[in-house]
Write a protein that holds these residues in place. Structure first.
Motif, short mmCIF file in Angstrom:
data_model
loop_
_atom_site.label_atom_id
_atom_site.label_comp_id
_atom_site.label_asym_id
_atom_site.label_seq_id
_atom_site.Cartn_x
_atom_site.Cartn_y
_atom_site.Cartn_z
N THR A 287 29.09 32.27 4.47
CA THR A 287 30.15 31.26 4.57
C THR A 287 29.66 29.90 4.09
O THR A 287 30.37 29.19 3.37
N GLY A 408 38.01 33.60 2.19
CA GLY A 408 38.93 32.55 2.56
C GLY A 408 38.23 31.21 2.74
O GLY A 408 38.67 30.18 2.21
N GLU A 409 37.10 31.22 3.46
CA GLU A 409 36.37 29.97 3.70
C GLU A 409 35.72 29.46 2.40
O GLU A 409 35.69 28.25 2.15
N LYS A 412 38.36 27.73 0.42
CA LYS A 412 38.66 26.39 0.92
C LYS A 412 37.61 25.37 0.46
O LYS A 412 37.93 24.21 0.18
N SER A 463 40.05 23.38 6.93
CA SER A 463 39.34 24.54 7.46
C SER A 463 39.07 24.41 8.94
O SER A 463 38.22 23.61 9.37
#
Length: 481
Positions: A287, A408-409, A412, A463
């Motif tokens: 991440t 997804g992260e 972002k 986020s």
């Protein structure tokens, strides 16, 4: 939370170290020029490659075995005796082939190389023990101490008229200082001093027989291009390339801090057969592997020429090289998390194969592209080879543990970086069309600082995962967003 804070301390320390090194390199480049800088980095490249034959994966094996929490002193002593023996053999070989080495570098540096090998070896062994003892934050603090000491001594010696000799002396002093300090700390933490048995040597070597290629892989990422460039281009171009490389590597610091912090924790959890916790840590590392690198790619591409102009006007021809190298470090930021996890779960054999793919591709591509495309070819070869190894690493690890990529992260982070890029581009346009500050360093520092604020502010807003991470790791309460 503890791991997050350790990563932040380690990253902040390495960031300070890199800033000190960056500033020192600017002074050195301006005082001595790209040719001397090129010779210095050819010496460092030679030391990096010869260091593989001295270490042979032993520091990585020390880190792994010490992190398991048993017989720490015995493993440290066993590893130390092995690498000292290898160092003595390598020193003899360097003296025997000193003529060839000096001709390649273009400077009589064989004795300097032996000295550099020794202080590098001492630092590597001490660092491995510190990491194995879960003292990654202490290890991080040593980084700016080493770089700051080295930089101060180097600049002082150059101003005193010692030129390249001053560079060599400062390097030695910086590494020797942290090695002695680190040794004092690790010895105090040993529960007891044990004489290593044959089994200690066997377990070290069983891990090192695979982990040594990780050392080559690390050296290949940092030094294959420089080493091959030494055969085909002038020392000045090598100096320009390494200036761009220093900026690109600056951006990979946070990913490196993550992997160094996670390794002893993953190793300990793996020894306890806690597979789910290992997976959770790995996904967290993925991440945040590109947290700094993603905005760095966009910002570095926009500001590349201005960043290199800080070194001197002739360094600006490396702007394209800088952009390609940042791509390489971005890919490397993710790839490193994969190989770190493979090593932590005690599968250095799989990591060995991943590293072998990278090294083979890197050497072949560098030798193929550099004669025609010179420094741009070197950067492209590094980026392409690390991309190939990332694919191999992904499929290798996915066959051993189940994990999901946090797309997804990561998406972002890209979105926040694009917003930042728009702001930086607007700032550049306003400066060139209307404001005309005139001082390049002021413009760069202003845009980098403002861009970073926009990036992290945007990411914090979009986020919730990032907000939670921040709130858990700093002693400040944020209002609900």
């Amino acid at each position: 939370m503890r791991l997050g804070q350790t990563s932040i301390i380690h990253f902040a320390s390495r960031l300070l170290s890199s800033v000190l090194g960056f500033v020192a390199t600017i002074f050195i480049a301006r005082l001595l020029g790209p040719e001397t800088l090129g010779i210095y980095y050819l010496v460092l490249s030679t030391v990096a490659w010869l260091g593989i034959g001295v270490k042979m994966g032993i520091p990585e094996a020390i880190n792994k075995r010490v992190s398991e929490g048993e017989d720490e002193a015995a493993y440290a002593i066993a590893g130390g005796t092995v690498v000292v023996s290898l160092f003595l053999v390598m020193s003899l070989l360097i003296l025997l082939f000193s003529g060839w080495i000096n001709d390649y570098i273009g400077y009589p540096a064989s004795e300097v190389i032996i000295l550099f090998l020794f202080v590098n070896l001492a630092k590597s062994v001490v660092n491995a023990i510190l990491s194995g003892q879960h003292l990654v934050h202490v290890l991080g603090v040593f980084s700016p101490i080493r770089t700051g000491t080295r930089s101060i001594v180097q600049i002082g010696a150059i101003l005193g008229g010692f030129k390249i000799t001053g560079l060599f002396f400062g390097y030695t002093v910086g590494y020797a200082l942290v090695s002695v300090a680190g040794l004092w700390i690790v010895v105090r933490r040993f529960k007891e001093i044990q004489t290593p048995s044959v089994d200690h040597y066997r377990r070290l070597l069983s891990y090192a027989e695979y982990s040594w290629l990780g050392e080559i892989r690390s050296r290949a990422f940092n030094w294959v291009d420089v080493a091959v460039l030494g055969f085909f281009v002038s020392s000045s171009l090598v100096g320009i390339y390494t200036a761009a490389w220093n900026i690109a590597v600056f951006l990979i610091l946070f990913g490196g801090s993550l992997s160094q912090t996670m390794f002893p924790e993953m190793s300990s959890l793996s020894a306890e057969e806690d597979a789910q916790s290992v997976t959770d840590l790995f996904e967290t590392a993925l991440t945040y592997g590109g947290l700094i690198l993603i905005p760095g790619l966009i910002g570095g591409t926009l500001l590349g020429e201005r960043l290199l102009r800080i070194y001197g006007e002739e360094f600006t021809q490396g702007a394209t090289v800088l952009s390609v190298l940042i791509v390489a470090t971005l890919i490397q930021g993710y790839q490193r998390q994969f190989t770190t996890t493979l090593d932590a779960i005690d599968r250095p054999d799989v990591s060995f194969r991943v590293n072998a793919v990278f090294i083979g591709a890197n050497v072949i591509l560098n030798v193929s592209l550099i004669p025609t495309f010179e420094v741009v070819g070197a950067a492209a070869a590094t980026a392409a080879s690390v991309a190939i190894s990332l694919v191999v690493a992904y499929f290798s690890l996915s066959s051993l543990i189940e994990f999901s990529v946090p797309l997804g992260e990561i998406g972002k982070q890209w979105a926040a970086a694009v917003v930042m890029g728009g702001v930086v581009y607007t700032g550049l346009w306003l400066e060139s069309a209307y404001i005309s500050v005139g001082n390049n360093i002021v413009v760069v520092l202003t845009l980098v600082g403002f861009g970073a604020a926009v990036y992290f502010g945007t990411l914090f807003a979009i986020s919730s995962y990032f907000r939670t991470t921040v709130e858990q790791n700093i002693p400040v309460d944020f209002p609900a967003v």
